[in-house]
Scaffold this motif. Structure first.
Motif, PDB file in Angstrom:
ATOM      1  N   LEU A 192     -96.040  21.814 -24.909  1.00 42.28           N
ATOM      2  CA  LEU A 192     -95.175  22.579 -25.807  1.00 42.28           C
ATOM      3  C   LEU A 192     -95.411  24.064 -25.555  1.00 42.28           C
ATOM      4  N   LEU A 201     -98.014  15.191 -28.499  1.00 39.86           N
ATOM      5  CA  LEU A 201     -96.913  15.986 -27.944  1.00 39.86           C
ATOM      6  C   LEU A 201     -97.512  16.953 -26.920  1.00 39.86           C
ATOM      7  N   GLU A 249     -90.198  16.810 -35.813  1.00 35.31           N
ATOM      8  CA  GLU A 249     -89.310  17.384 -34.794  1.00 35.31           C
ATOM      9  C   GLU A 249     -89.869  18.735 -34.360  1.00 35.31           C
ATOM     10  N   VAL A 250     -89.905  18.962 -33.039  1.00 35.98           N
ATOM     11  CA  VAL A 250     -90.221  20.282 -32.504  1.00 35.98           C
ATOM     12  C   VAL A 250     -88.879  20.985 -32.313  1.00 35.98           C
ATOM     13  N   ASP A 257     -87.023  21.854 -28.913  1.00 32.64           N
ATOM     14  CA  ASP A 257     -87.604  21.081 -27.807  1.00 32.64           C
ATOM     15  C   ASP A 257     -87.359  19.588 -27.915  1.00 32.64           C
ATOM     16  N   THR A 258     -87.366  19.012 -29.113  1.00 34.09           N
ATOM     17  CA  THR A 258     -87.184  17.561 -29.264  1.00 34.09           C
ATOM     18  C   THR A 258     -86.186  17.283 -30.379  1.00 34.09           C
ATOM     19  N   ASP A 259     -85.726  16.033 -30.435  1.00 32.62           N
ATOM     20  CA  ASP A 259     -84.923  15.598 -31.568  1.00 32.62           C
ATOM     21  C   ASP A 259     -85.873  15.018 -32.618  1.00 32.62           C
ATOM     22  N   GLN A 260     -85.305  14.514 -33.722  1.00 36.22           N
ATOM     23  CA  GLN A 260     -86.150  13.938 -34.770  1.00 36.22           C
ATOM     24  C   GLN A 260     -86.716  12.590 -34.312  1.00 36.22           C
ATOM     25  N   ARG A 261     -87.989  12.421 -34.627  1.00 36.95           N
ATOM     26  CA  ARG A 261     -88.672  11.187 -34.262  1.00 36.95           C
ATOM     27  C   ARG A 261     -89.456  10.680 -35.466  1.00 36.95           C
ATOM     28  N   LEU A 277     -92.903  23.185 -35.580  1.00 34.09           N
ATOM     29  CA  LEU A 277     -92.893  21.738 -35.791  1.00 34.09           C
ATOM     30  C   LEU A 277     -92.584  21.470 -37.264  1.00 34.09           C
TER      31      LEU A 277
END
Length: 210
Positions: A153, A150, A132-133, A136-140, A159
């Motif tokens: 950014l 990615l 996860e960032v 900026d992002t959710d968990q992947r 991260l």
């Protein structure tokens, strides 16, 4: 006949004298005073026995036996407590920069082209890795032996990485000749000192791993 009349008159005269003495005695004798009960029974009968106290010197009635229980109890006297002096709140400490010997060294430094960075993750383990960032992002999920890129950014950013099976993870940067590109190899490890879960990239291009 005359003697009988004379005797009758004498008897009447005697009765008159006696009657007069009796009347005179009644007239002279002082009237008897009425006796007053100092403790009338009314004070011991309902409803007065529970609403009015008995006169002084008399046997207490029900009111005097109940009244002390119904009177409010005096409030306890509370002694004022001496409050300890309040120490002034400490002033917020000023952030001090780390000393040269305490400053963490970056694991690598990439050349920057603007403020955006491209990060390529290569999962060298057989386990899934959750990344996860922050912000900026959710968990992947990056599957075992999988890769992901990615893009765009904005530095600085952080991260986070951890193995789904709870195993240890070592993060190793890989050299690249491309500016603004960071390649990270995710490898298995059994060394607790080598376990890493956070990657931070600064606008200067410095990369820190913790």
């Amino acid at each position: 006949m005359n003697q009988k009349k004379s005797s009758l008159r004498s008897q009447l005269a005697v009765l008159g004298v006696m009657g007069g003495s009796v009347l005179s005695g009644l007239a002279i004798a002082p009237p008897a005073q009425a006796q007053v009960n100092p403790c009338p029974r009314i004070f011991y009968e309902a409803p007065f026995n529970t609403t009015v106290p008995a006169p002084a010197g008399c046997t207490p009635n029900a009111f005097e036996q109940i009244a002390p229980q119904t009177q409010p109890r005096p409030l306890p006297q509370v002694q004022p407590q001496t409050q300890p002096p309040v120490s002034p709140a400490p002033s917020p400490s000023v952030m001090q920069p780390p000393l040269p010997g305490e400053r963490q060294e970056p694991i690598t430094t990439i050349s920057m082209m603007g403020q955006t960075v491209e990060v390529r993750l290569m999962n060298m383990t057989a386990a899934d890795v959750i990344y996860e960032v922050v912000v900026d992002t959710d968990q992947r999920i990056l599957t075992g032996d999988g890769q992901v890129t990615l893009q765009n950014l904005s530095a600085p950013f952080t991260l986070t990485l951890f193995r789904e099976d709870g195993g240890l993870l070592n993060v190793m940067p890989q050299p690249t000749g491309e500016p603004g590109v960071l390649v990270l190899s995710l490898e298995e490890t059994t060394d607790l000192g080598a376990d890493r879960s956070t990657v931070t990239v600064q606008p200067s291009g410095e990369v820190f791993v913790n």
